[in-house]
Enzyme design. Structure first.
Site, PDB file in Angstrom:
ATOM      1  N   LEU A  90     -10.880 -71.455  -7.444  1.00 45.39           N
ATOM      2  CA  LEU A  90      -9.475 -71.259  -7.102  1.00 45.39           C
ATOM      3  C   LEU A  90      -8.999 -72.310  -6.105  1.00 45.39           C
ATOM      4  CD1 LEU A  90      -6.800 -69.741  -7.103  1.00 45.39           C
ATOM      5  CD2 LEU A  90      -7.752 -68.180  -5.387  1.00 45.39           C
ATOM      6  N   ILE A 127     -15.776 -67.495   7.620  1.00 42.90           N
ATOM      7  CA  ILE A 127     -14.820 -66.397   7.861  1.00 42.90           C
ATOM      8  C   ILE A 127     -15.445 -65.232   8.632  1.00 42.90           C
ATOM      9  CG2 ILE A 127     -13.369 -66.997   5.891  1.00 42.90           C
ATOM     10  CD1 ILE A 127     -14.616 -64.515   4.435  1.00 42.90           C
ATOM     11  N   ALA A 147     -15.182 -65.660  -0.916  1.00 42.55           N
ATOM     12  CA  ALA A 147     -15.885 -64.385  -1.100  1.00 42.55           C
ATOM     13  C   ALA A 147     -17.326 -64.683  -1.486  1.00 42.55           C
ATOM     14  CB  ALA A 147     -15.217 -63.563  -2.208  1.00 42.55           C
ATOM     15  N   THR A 202     -19.212 -64.213  -4.261  1.00 43.18           N
ATOM     16  CA  THR A 202     -18.750 -63.904  -5.624  1.00 43.18           C
ATOM     17  C   THR A 202     -19.885 -63.674  -6.624  1.00 43.18           C
ATOM     18  OG1 THR A 202     -18.560 -66.271  -6.072  1.00 43.18           O
ATOM     19  CG2 THR A 202     -16.540 -65.128  -5.410  1.00 43.18           C
ATOM     20  N   THR A 224     -10.062 -58.119  -7.139  1.00 37.27           N
ATOM     21  CA  THR A 224     -10.821 -58.247  -8.390  1.00 37.27           C
ATOM     22  C   THR A 224     -10.705 -57.021  -9.304  1.00 37.27           C
ATOM     23  OG1 THR A 224     -13.090 -58.321  -9.254  1.00 37.27           O
ATOM     24  CG2 THR A 224     -12.849 -57.517  -7.025  1.00 37.27           C
ATOM     25  N   ASP A 225     -10.908 -57.275 -10.594  1.00 38.21           N
ATOM     26  CA  ASP A 225     -10.952 -56.196 -11.595  1.00 38.21           C
ATOM     27  C   ASP A 225     -12.180 -55.301 -11.393  1.00 38.21           C
ATOM     28  OD1 ASP A 225     -12.515 -58.440 -12.266  1.00 38.21           O
ATOM     29  OD2 ASP A 225     -12.541 -57.931 -14.392  1.00 38.21           O
ATOM     30  N   TYR A 239     -20.308 -55.625  -5.042  1.00 37.89           N
ATOM     31  CA  TYR A 239     -19.228 -56.620  -5.025  1.00 37.89           C
ATOM     32  C   TYR A 239     -17.863 -55.923  -5.089  1.00 37.89           C
ATOM     33  CZ  TYR A 239     -16.121 -60.301  -6.843  1.00 37.89           C
ATOM     34  OH  TYR A 239     -15.069 -61.165  -7.052  1.00 37.89           O
TER      35      TYR A 239
HETATM   36  N1  LIG Z   1     -14.423 -65.841 -10.506  1.00 34.08           N
HETATM   37  C1  LIG Z   1     -13.939 -64.708 -11.008  1.00 34.08           C
HETATM   38  O1  LIG Z   1     -14.109 -64.399 -12.205  1.00 34.08           O
HETATM   39  C2  LIG Z   1     -13.138 -63.772 -10.139  1.00 34.08           C
HETATM   40  C3  LIG Z   1     -12.665 -62.565 -10.696  1.00 34.08           C
HETATM   41  C4  LIG Z   1     -11.923 -61.703  -9.881  1.00 34.08           C
HETATM   42  C5  LIG Z   1     -11.649 -62.038  -8.559  1.00 34.08           C
HETATM   43  N2  LIG Z   1     -12.157 -63.206  -8.059  1.00 34.08           N
HETATM   44  C6  LIG Z   1     -11.872 -63.521  -6.652  1.00 34.08           C
HETATM   45  O2  LIG Z   1     -11.153 -64.740  -6.628  1.00 34.08           O
HETATM   46  C7  LIG Z   1     -11.471 -65.480  -5.448  1.00 34.08           C
HETATM   47  C8  LIG Z   1     -11.809 -66.905  -5.833  1.00 34.08           C
HETATM   48  O3  LIG Z   1     -12.890 -66.892  -6.770  1.00 34.08           O
HETATM   49  P1  LIG Z   1     -13.622 -68.229  -7.200  1.00 34.08           P
HETATM   50  O4  LIG Z   1     -14.160 -68.025  -8.567  1.00 34.08           O
HETATM   51  O5  LIG Z   1     -12.745 -69.405  -6.895  1.00 34.08           O
HETATM   52  O6  LIG Z   1     -14.857 -68.207  -6.179  1.00 34.08           O
HETATM   53  P2  LIG Z   1     -15.970 -69.331  -5.916  1.00 34.08           P
HETATM   54  O7  LIG Z   1     -15.768 -70.507  -6.799  1.00 34.08           O
HETATM   55  O8  LIG Z   1     -17.278 -68.627  -5.934  1.00 34.08           O
HETATM   56  O9  LIG Z   1     -15.626 -69.774  -4.432  1.00 34.08           O
HETATM   57  C9  LIG Z   1     -15.777 -68.879  -3.368  1.00 34.08           C
HETATM   58  C10 LIG Z   1     -15.928 -69.683  -2.121  1.00 34.08           C
HETATM   59  O10 LIG Z   1     -16.094 -68.794  -1.024  1.00 34.08           O
HETATM   60  C11 LIG Z   1     -16.705 -69.521  -0.014  1.00 34.08           C
HETATM   61  N3  LIG Z   1     -17.402 -68.670   0.953  1.00 34.08           N
HETATM   62  C12 LIG Z   1     -18.427 -67.806   0.734  1.00 34.08           C
HETATM   63  N4  LIG Z   1     -18.818 -67.272   1.904  1.00 34.08           N
HETATM   64  C13 LIG Z   1     -18.021 -67.794   2.874  1.00 34.08           C
HETATM   65  C14 LIG Z   1     -17.935 -67.638   4.281  1.00 34.08           C
HETATM   66  N5  LIG Z   1     -18.750 -66.819   4.967  1.00 34.08           N
HETATM   67  N6  LIG Z   1     -16.994 -68.342   4.964  1.00 34.08           N
HETATM   68  C15 LIG Z   1     -16.159 -69.169   4.311  1.00 34.08           C
HETATM   69  N7  LIG Z   1     -16.197 -69.383   2.984  1.00 34.08           N
HETATM   70  C16 LIG Z   1     -17.124 -68.697   2.268  1.00 34.08           C
HETATM   71  C17 LIG Z   1     -17.715 -70.435  -0.711  1.00 34.08           C
HETATM   72  O11 LIG Z   1     -17.743 -71.627   0.020  1.00 34.08           O
HETATM   73  P3  LIG Z   1     -19.143 -72.300   0.440  1.00 34.08           P
HETATM   74  O12 LIG Z   1     -19.679 -72.892  -0.820  1.00 34.08           O
HETATM   75  O13 LIG Z   1     -18.777 -73.284   1.464  1.00 34.08           O
HETATM   76  O14 LIG Z   1     -20.012 -71.179   0.965  1.00 34.08           O
HETATM   77  C18 LIG Z   1     -17.119 -70.623  -2.115  1.00 34.08           C
HETATM   78  O15 LIG Z   1     -16.717 -71.932  -2.364  1.00 34.08           O
HETATM   79  C19 LIG Z   1     -12.594 -64.699  -4.770  1.00 34.08           C
HETATM   80  O16 LIG Z   1     -12.041 -63.962  -3.719  1.00 34.08           O
HETATM   81  C20 LIG Z   1     -13.130 -63.772  -5.841  1.00 34.08           C
HETATM   82  O17 LIG Z   1     -13.643 -62.583  -5.290  1.00 34.08           O
HETATM   83  C21 LIG Z   1     -12.870 -64.088  -8.813  1.00 34.08           C
END
Ligand SMILES: NC(=O)c1ccc[n+]([C@@H]2O[C@H](COP(=O)([O-])OP(=O)(O)OC[C@H]3O[C@@H](n4cnc5c(N)ncnc54)[C@H](OP(=O)(O)O)[C@@H]3O)[C@@H](O)[C@H]2O)c1
Length: 281
Positions: free
Chosen positions: A12, A35, A58, A60, A99-100, A123
């Site tokens: 994202l 965070i 998150a 994730t 999230t779903d 999660y």
């Molecule tokens: N992917 C899906 O299918 C999906 C579905 C529903 C909802 N979501 C929600 O959508 C949002 C974005 O998802 P995404 O797929 O873009 O996730 P992503 O690619 O996994 O990216 C999440 C990021 O969170 C960062 N993070 C983890 N722990 C952290 C901490 N303690 N402090 C600061 N940063 C931290 C990580 O950065 P580092 O690498 O630096 O640790 C990572 O780059 C999330 O909130 C997720 O829960 C995602």
């Protein structure tokens, strides 16, 4: 507009960088702003002085959350609480990505924003606790999404990689939902920032037919012109070889109803056209 982004280098965050290119944006990751570290968060807020926080960070990895529930709680719940408290103190508007997996998946029509959450996984539970913290402390925006793909490792890249090595792949056909292109989610987030609809929960996913992961794989191969055969299997069969690992329960049905988001004018696209845009990029 000064916009602080957590998860700035995730799927994202990478899309937000593109969509918010005309705004003053600070992308952060766990090195530049963990965070869960209240002092580091305070310093970044003080230095950057955001108008908005888009909180996409998150833990994730859904199976990783089952293995490490304390870490999931720390990042998804307590980290979000720290951010909400900071937003309250500094008068910053907050958008949290939900999230779903908040739902148990027993419904057979799209979940609305008013449906009762009932998360079945660590999660889902910790992400819901994040939502609740945002609502209690601040009354911020919650944008619930699902099946996100963008830059980086995701389902599409995984099936395309496998199709380079084998003629037939097995994909689960008993989980239903709607995929979301990260770029579309980022555009809807920008709409919220520009339009400021009433604060609350909004569902933001791709529109179009509700499909299974196996259907999604077939559509991917159709668009890129691959003949790889997709064989549908159950989630149970898929994880049968992982007896020693904790596997998070997945909702069998997690399509989200988009009526409310459409009514307030968030830009949403149907998943088939977004998938073509992604694959042709
Ligand atoms: N992917 C899906 O299918 C999906 C579905 C529903 C909802 N979501 C929600 O959508 C949002 C974005 O998802 P995404 O797929 O873009 O996730 P992503 O690619 O996994 O990216 C999440 C990021 O969170 C960062 N993070 C983890 N722990 C952290 C901490 N303690 N402090 C600061 N940063 C931290 C990580 O950065 P580092 O690498 O630096 O640790 C990572 O780059 C999330 O909130 C997720 O829960 C995602």
């Amino acid at each position: 507009m000064r916009i602080l982004v957590t998860g700035g280098y995730g799927q994202l965050g990478t899309a937000l960088k593109e969509v918010l290119k005309d705004e003053a944006v600070l992308l952060t990751d766990s090195d530049s702003m963990d965070i869960t570290d209240v002092d580091q968060v305070g310093k970044v807020f003080n230095d950057f002085k955001p108008d908005w926080l888009v909180h996409g960070a998150a833990f994730t990895n859904v199976d990783g959350c089952e293995e490490s529930p304390e870490l999931a709680d720390k990042v998804n719940h307590l980290g979000t609480k720290i951010l909400a408290q900071m937003c309250k103190k500094a008068d910053v508007k907050m958008i949290y990505i939900g999230t779903d997996y908040t739902f148990d998946g027993t419904k057979d029509s799209p979940y609305t924003e008013d449906d009762e959450p009932n998360p079945q996984s660590v999660y889902g539970r910790t992400k819901l606790e994040g939502e609740e913290a945002v609502q209690e402390i601040l009354g911020g925006y919650i944008l619930r999404t699902a099946w996100v793909y963008g830059e980086g490792n995701n389902f599409i890249q995984a099936v395309l990689n496998l199709s380079g090595k084998m003629d037939e792949i097995k994909v689960v056909n008993d989980q239903f939902g709607r995929p979301t292109y990260a770029l579309d989610l980022a555009k809807a987030i920008y709409d919220v920032i520009k339009k400021e609809p009433e604060v609350g929960i909004y569902n933001v996913t791709g529109g179009g037919d509700v499909i299974s992961w196996a259907d999604f794989a077939e559509e991917i191969f159709k668009i890129v012109g691959k003949n790889t055969k997709v064989t549908g299997i159950s989630t149970e069969e898929y994880f049968a070889g992982n007896k020693d690992k904790k596997i998070a329960p997945r909702p069998a049905y997690s399509a989200l109803d988009l009526t409310k988001s459409k009514e307030v004018g968030l830009s949403l696209s149907d998943w088939p056209s977004s998938l073509k845009n992604y694959l042709n990029k």
